[in-house]
Enzyme design. Sequence first.
Site, PDB file in Angstrom:
ATOM      1  N   HIS A  66      47.374  45.098  37.002  1.00  0.00           N
ATOM      2  CA  HIS A  66      48.231  45.549  38.114  1.00  0.00           C
ATOM      3  C   HIS A  66      48.626  44.396  39.032  1.00  0.00           C
ATOM      4  O   HIS A  66      47.858  43.477  39.301  1.00  0.00           O
ATOM      5  CB  HIS A  66      47.605  46.711  38.885  1.00  0.00           C
ATOM      6  N   ASP A 180      42.096  40.537  42.102  1.00  0.00           N
ATOM      7  CA  ASP A 180      42.268  41.960  41.850  1.00  0.00           C
ATOM      8  C   ASP A 180      43.719  42.316  42.188  1.00  0.00           C
ATOM      9  O   ASP A 180      44.029  42.601  43.327  1.00  0.00           O
ATOM     10  CB  ASP A 180      41.283  42.745  42.719  1.00  0.00           C
ATOM     11  N   GLU A 212      48.465  50.248  41.938  1.00  0.00           N
ATOM     12  CA  GLU A 212      47.177  50.662  41.375  1.00  0.00           C
ATOM     13  C   GLU A 212      46.170  50.954  42.477  1.00  0.00           C
ATOM     14  O   GLU A 212      45.377  51.897  42.380  1.00  0.00           O
ATOM     15  CB  GLU A 212      46.642  49.574  40.435  1.00  0.00           C
ATOM     16  N   ASP A 235      41.326  44.288  34.238  1.00  0.00           N
ATOM     17  CA  ASP A 235      41.153  44.269  35.686  1.00  0.00           C
ATOM     18  C   ASP A 235      39.935  43.422  36.027  1.00  0.00           C
ATOM     19  O   ASP A 235      39.332  42.807  35.147  1.00  0.00           O
ATOM     20  CB  ASP A 235      40.975  45.714  36.188  1.00  0.00           C
TER      21      ASP A 235
END
Length: 359
Positions: A66, A180, A212, A235
């Site tokens: 993401h 992240d 996300e 991720d």
Amino acid sequence: MDNMLEMLKELTDANGIPGNEREPRDVMKKHISAYADEVKTDHLGSLIARKQGGKEDDPKIMVAGHLDEIGFMVTNIDDRGFLKFQCVGGWWEQVMLAQRVTVMTKDGSIPGVIGSKPPHILAPEARKKSVDKKEMFIDIGAADKEEAASFGVRPGDSVVPVCDFTVMKNEKYLMAKAWDNRIGCAIAVEVLKRLENESHPNTVYGVGTVQEEVGLRGAKTSAHAIKPDIGFGVDVGIAGDTPGVTEKDALSKMGEGPQIIMYDASMISHKGLRDFVTGTADEKEIPYQFDAVPGGGTDSGSIHLTADGVPALSITIATRYIHTHAAILHRDDFENAVQLIVEVIKKLDRDTVHTLTFD
């Protein structure tokens, strides 16, 4: 700095909270376009890069990281020029105060800091408590509301943490904001790159999803557009190798391989696919770790619910200090995650996918 590090720097230095992922999307598009047959964007903003491996009816494999990072949104400017804000994504108050931020205005980016009281004026009991998010503010160095407005600030503006990409003294350790999940986007790019001259019986989609952090939203729309046969959410995961974190909290350690997520709050991993992936890792001698994260989820949580269901698995990178301004991960884990996904894709054909689907 080698080409890989340059890409990681560009991805993590880009600013993009949920709902405003243009900068990281542009960076990902720049790096993935050379290895894709087609690059497009869905109507919510997720980037979808398609690489044809063989025939058009070959299995469709989705590798999704993401684009968004946690951040904040300006909600109000008070009379003294301080900005009130709301969190966009999950924040813990204790890591927010006195941290530098960038406010993304219509006229460009301006620096700021989340204000805090000096300890000298705090009562002893107050020093022991976290400050509620609702009481926090951002100082952009404005004398009053009018001056703040003249800087171009207005409600709805994105606010992102500040932490430049840094190669640490041990060069395997990399620190940045937005690991992240720009590391997942980098994995998707590198998977397509390494498949460029490989023969494989699949159509592979490298995807950078949006939003996300606020509900796996971009994964819903992009998976609906792709209709994948197999899905991988790539991720970050939790590293359990720092003081105060025990094996009850997190099982994995940085540098010991990508994490195979058995369970999280968004999905139970598909057992057949999980066994296929770990079997491939064992065969190719690629290190990996098992983990479970009962309090979080990844894009796999949306992907696996697409249409009549998609076998899906989250493959993550153990990362220290996620959901703060500065996180750290290990380059070897990134490299091994890419190698593992590439080896899996090379082995996935129509018969194997059919077997997994009904396993």
